[in-house]
Motif scaffolding. Structure first.
Motif, short mmCIF file in Angstrom:
data_model
loop_
_atom_site.label_atom_id
_atom_site.label_comp_id
_atom_site.label_asym_id
_atom_site.label_seq_id
_atom_site.Cartn_x
_atom_site.Cartn_y
_atom_site.Cartn_z
N LEU A 46 15.50 1.43 17.29
CA LEU A 46 14.04 1.87 17.55
C LEU A 46 13.94 2.78 18.76
CD1 LEU A 46 11.91 -1.14 16.78
CD2 LEU A 46 12.55 0.68 15.24
N ASN A 47 13.15 3.72 18.64
CA ASN A 47 12.94 4.61 19.86
C ASN A 47 11.36 3.93 20.48
OD1 ASN A 47 15.08 6.39 19.92
ND2 ASN A 47 13.88 7.44 17.97
N GLY A 48 11.46 4.28 21.77
CA GLY A 48 10.13 3.79 22.53
C GLY A 48 10.23 3.26 23.76
N TRP A 49 9.23 2.39 24.12
CA TRP A 49 9.33 1.90 25.58
C TRP A 49 8.34 0.42 25.45
CZ3 TRP A 49 4.24 1.32 26.40
CH2 TRP A 49 3.37 2.16 26.11
N VAL A 50 8.67 -0.37 26.69
CA VAL A 50 8.02 -1.51 26.87
C VAL A 50 7.60 -1.54 28.38
CG1 VAL A 50 10.22 -2.93 27.16
CG2 VAL A 50 7.80 -3.89 26.50
N ARG A 51 6.16 -2.08 28.58
CA ARG A 51 6.03 -2.27 29.90
C ARG A 51 4.97 -3.47 30.26
NH1 ARG A 51 2.63 3.36 30.25
NH2 ARG A 51 0.98 2.81 28.90
N ARG A 104 12.60 0.50 29.45
CA ARG A 104 11.64 -0.29 30.15
C ARG A 104 10.73 0.59 31.17
NH1 ARG A 104 13.13 -5.75 33.50
NH2 ARG A 104 11.58 -5.48 35.11
N LYS A 105 9.47 0.72 31.10
CA LYS A 105 8.81 1.55 31.95
C LYS A 105 8.04 0.59 32.97
CE LYS A 105 6.72 5.29 29.78
NZ LYS A 105 5.82 5.88 29.30
N PRO A 106 7.50 1.16 34.03
CA PRO A 106 6.80 0.66 35.00
C PRO A 106 5.58 -0.09 34.83
CG PRO A 106 7.35 2.57 36.08
CD PRO A 106 7.87 2.70 34.49
N THR A 107 5.29 -1.06 35.51
CA THR A 107 3.96 -1.62 35.10
C THR A 107 2.71 -0.77 35.39
OG1 THR A 107 4.74 -3.89 35.85
CG2 THR A 107 2.31 -3.54 35.70
N VAL A 108 1.73 -0.79 34.35
CA VAL A 108 0.42 0.06 34.75
C VAL A 108 -0.65 -0.90 34.78
CG1 VAL A 108 1.47 2.01 33.51
CG2 VAL A 108 0.11 0.33 32.15
#
Length: 108
Positions: A46-51, A104-108
């Motif tokens: 898969l492509n994408g991100w998680v945060r 993995r992306k930074p917290t928002v």
């Protein structure tokens, strides 16, 4: 005549892509949910991100072959890694660009 029929036959369509934005609630922070998500999403191609989100939830964008996206959302994220306790999961179709790979992306 066979050549004409072959030319008129459409070529097989490439697999369609499904993209979902997911919000997971429960005990999902501090239990390696993001790292686990990155590992499983990459295994599924898969492509994408998680945060993490400041409200205590985890948000992710999954994009790829529909059965792989469904596997990630319905079978994997609804349970999470061993220390997680998932109490709610919301999934919405998305047109956001997932980029290439899974990160993995930074917290928002």
């Amino acid at each position: 005549m066979n050549a004409v029929a072959t030319a008129a036959t459409p070529s097989p369509m490439p697999p369609s892509t499904k993209t979902l934005r997911v919000v997971v609630k429960g005990r999902v922070q501090g239990v390696f949910f993001r790292d686990w998500t990155v590992q499983i999403a990459r295994e599924l191609g898969l492509n994408g991100w998680v945060r993490n989100r400041r409200d205590g939830s985890v948000e992710a964008l999954f994009s790829g072959e529909p059965t792989a996206v469904d596997e990630m959302v319905e079978r994997r994220c609804r349970v999470g890694p061993p220390a997680a306790v998932v109490t709610a999961l919301s999934a919405f179709p998305s047109e956001d660009d997932p980029g290439q790979g899974f990160q993995r992306k930074p917290t928002v």
